[in-house]
Design a protein around this motif. Structure first.
Motif, PDB file in Angstrom:
ATOM      1  N   GLN A 111      22.774  74.897  52.042  1.00  0.00           N
ATOM      2  CA  GLN A 111      21.403  74.996  52.530  1.00  0.00           C
ATOM      3  C   GLN A 111      21.166  73.891  53.558  1.00  0.00           C
ATOM      4  O   GLN A 111      21.408  72.721  53.284  1.00  0.00           O
ATOM      5  CB  GLN A 111      20.438  74.856  51.375  1.00  0.00           C
ATOM      6  CG  GLN A 111      19.014  75.146  51.743  1.00  0.00           C
ATOM      7  CD  GLN A 111      18.119  75.109  50.544  1.00  0.00           C
ATOM      8  OE1 GLN A 111      18.437  74.496  49.543  1.00  0.00           O
ATOM      9  NE2 GLN A 111      16.985  75.762  50.640  1.00  0.00           N
ATOM     10  N   TYR A 117      11.003  76.185  60.705  1.00  0.00           N
ATOM     11  CA  TYR A 117      10.842  77.037  59.530  1.00  0.00           C
ATOM     12  C   TYR A 117       9.858  76.402  58.544  1.00  0.00           C
ATOM     13  O   TYR A 117       9.588  75.198  58.600  1.00  0.00           O
ATOM     14  CB  TYR A 117      12.191  77.262  58.847  1.00  0.00           C
ATOM     15  CG  TYR A 117      12.965  78.426  59.417  1.00  0.00           C
ATOM     16  CD1 TYR A 117      13.000  78.691  60.777  1.00  0.00           C
ATOM     17  CD2 TYR A 117      13.673  79.276  58.588  1.00  0.00           C
ATOM     18  CE1 TYR A 117      13.715  79.754  61.284  1.00  0.00           C
ATOM     19  CE2 TYR A 117      14.394  80.341  59.097  1.00  0.00           C
ATOM     20  CZ  TYR A 117      14.401  80.573  60.444  1.00  0.00           C
ATOM     21  OH  TYR A 117      15.112  81.635  60.946  1.00  0.00           O
ATOM     22  N   CYS A 120      10.221  75.019  51.726  1.00  0.00           N
ATOM     23  CA  CYS A 120      10.281  75.586  50.372  1.00  0.00           C
ATOM     24  C   CYS A 120       9.535  74.654  49.428  1.00  0.00           C
ATOM     25  O   CYS A 120       9.697  73.436  49.489  1.00  0.00           O
ATOM     26  CB  CYS A 120      11.743  75.729  49.939  1.00  0.00           C
ATOM     27  SG  CYS A 120      11.955  76.205  48.215  1.00  0.00           S
ATOM     28  N   SER A 127      13.418  76.062  55.128  1.00  0.00           N
ATOM     29  CA  SER A 127      14.403  77.138  55.161  1.00  0.00           C
ATOM     30  C   SER A 127      13.769  78.520  54.993  1.00  0.00           C
ATOM     31  O   SER A 127      14.467  79.489  54.747  1.00  0.00           O
ATOM     32  CB  SER A 127      15.456  76.910  54.080  1.00  0.00           C
ATOM     33  OG  SER A 127      14.843  76.743  52.824  1.00  0.00           O
ATOM     34  N   ILE A 128      12.437  78.622  55.132  1.00  0.00           N
ATOM     35  CA  ILE A 128      11.762  79.914  55.022  1.00  0.00           C
ATOM     36  C   ILE A 128      11.350  80.357  56.417  1.00  0.00           C
ATOM     37  O   ILE A 128      10.613  79.647  57.114  1.00  0.00           O
ATOM     38  CB  ILE A 128      10.525  79.815  54.107  1.00  0.00           C
ATOM     39  CG1 ILE A 128      10.933  79.331  52.718  1.00  0.00           C
ATOM     40  CG2 ILE A 128       9.816  81.165  54.028  1.00  0.00           C
ATOM     41  CD1 ILE A 128       9.767  79.034  51.811  1.00  0.00           C
ATOM     42  N   ASN A 129      11.822  81.509  56.814  1.00  0.00           N
ATOM     43  CA  ASN A 129      11.526  82.040  58.138  1.00  0.00           C
ATOM     44  C   ASN A 129      10.011  82.180  58.309  1.00  0.00           C
ATOM     45  O   ASN A 129       9.349  82.762  57.453  1.00  0.00           O
ATOM     46  CB  ASN A 129      12.209  83.401  58.302  1.00  0.00           C
ATOM     47  CG  ASN A 129      12.190  83.886  59.723  1.00  0.00           C
ATOM     48  OD1 ASN A 129      11.292  83.584  60.494  1.00  0.00           O
ATOM     49  ND2 ASN A 129      13.196  84.658  60.060  1.00  0.00           N
ATOM     50  N   LYS A 138       9.240  80.143  48.300  1.00  0.00           N
ATOM     51  CA  LYS A 138      10.540  79.618  47.878  1.00  0.00           C
ATOM     52  C   LYS A 138      11.622  80.164  48.805  1.00  0.00           C
ATOM     53  O   LYS A 138      11.555  81.303  49.239  1.00  0.00           O
ATOM     54  CB  LYS A 138      10.868  80.051  46.449  1.00  0.00           C
ATOM     55  CG  LYS A 138       9.940  79.520  45.387  1.00  0.00           C
ATOM     56  CD  LYS A 138      10.390  80.037  44.032  1.00  0.00           C
ATOM     57  CE  LYS A 138       9.407  79.793  42.937  1.00  0.00           C
ATOM     58  NZ  LYS A 138       9.241  78.445  42.536  1.00  0.00           N
ATOM     59  N   CYS A 139      12.606  79.329  49.090  1.00  0.00           N
ATOM     60  CA  CYS A 139      13.743  79.796  49.867  1.00  0.00           C
ATOM     61  C   CYS A 139      14.575  80.734  48.984  1.00  0.00           C
ATOM     62  O   CYS A 139      14.363  80.808  47.771  1.00  0.00           O
ATOM     63  CB  CYS A 139      14.586  78.623  50.365  1.00  0.00           C
ATOM     64  SG  CYS A 139      15.377  77.651  49.074  1.00  0.00           S
ATOM     65  N   SER A 140      15.520  81.426  49.563  1.00  0.00           N
ATOM     66  CA  SER A 140      16.288  82.409  48.788  1.00  0.00           C
ATOM     67  C   SER A 140      17.101  81.739  47.674  1.00  0.00           C
ATOM     68  O   SER A 140      17.216  82.288  46.584  1.00  0.00           O
ATOM     69  CB  SER A 140      17.187  83.227  49.702  1.00  0.00           C
ATOM     70  OG  SER A 140      18.036  82.391  50.437  1.00  0.00           O
TER      71      SER A 140
END
Length: 157
Positions: A111, A117, A120, A127-129, A138-140
């Motif tokens: 990550q 972006y 999270c 890291s969230i588009n 939340k990020c993936s």
């Protein structure tokens, strides 16, 4: 000290900003956040001096900043393994590894923070588009951990 995360690199050329650590005037600075939601702005020298564990995330953000500033076309995304801009932006969002790194056996990407972006709420990594809906907080990676932890089938085992 290790509760802080770098979430953005901000260019402040037009009006000078001051580092919150040393009060020096800087042209660009790192925006940092901690687990309590407190934020601060710090220059590159202070980040390397006082927060050495953040060097890698700061380097990733700086490479993205330099690419966006110097690229004429800005048509590629950064590979999470080699940190080179080798992935075409037309590729699906889930593709984080360039073909060269994938062929070398790198199947799982770490990550990394992505410039511009959203952050999270769990890991505090941007890291969230931003094009995703606002309910995605939340990020993936964090969502997968949350899903496994709350899955009734997983809890029965």
């Amino acid at each position: 000290m290790e509760e802080w995360k770098v979430i953005n690199l901000i260019d402040h050329i037009n009006d000078q900003m001051h580092c919150h650590q040393c009060n020096n005037s800087v042209n660009y600075y790192y925006h940092m956040i901690n687990k309590n939601g407190d934020t601060c702005y710090i220059d590159n020298d202070c980040l390397h001096k006082h927060y050495p564990y953040l060097k890698q995330h700061a380097l990733v953000l700086y490479k993205q900043y330099q690419y966006a500033k110097t690229s004429k076309t800005n048509k590629n995304r950064m590979c999470y393994i080699c940190l080179k801009h080798n992935i075409n932006k037309n590729e699906p969002d889930w593709k984080h590894i360039c073909s060269a790194c994938y062929k070398n056996g790198n199947k799982i990407a770490p990550q990394v923070p992505i410039l511009g972006y959203r952050v999270c709420e769990d890991c505090l990594v941007p890291s969230i588009n931003p094009t995703l809906p606002d309910y995605r907080t939340k990020c993936s990676d964090c969502f997968k951990k949350f899903k496994v932890a709350t899955d009734p089938l997983f809890l029965k085992k």
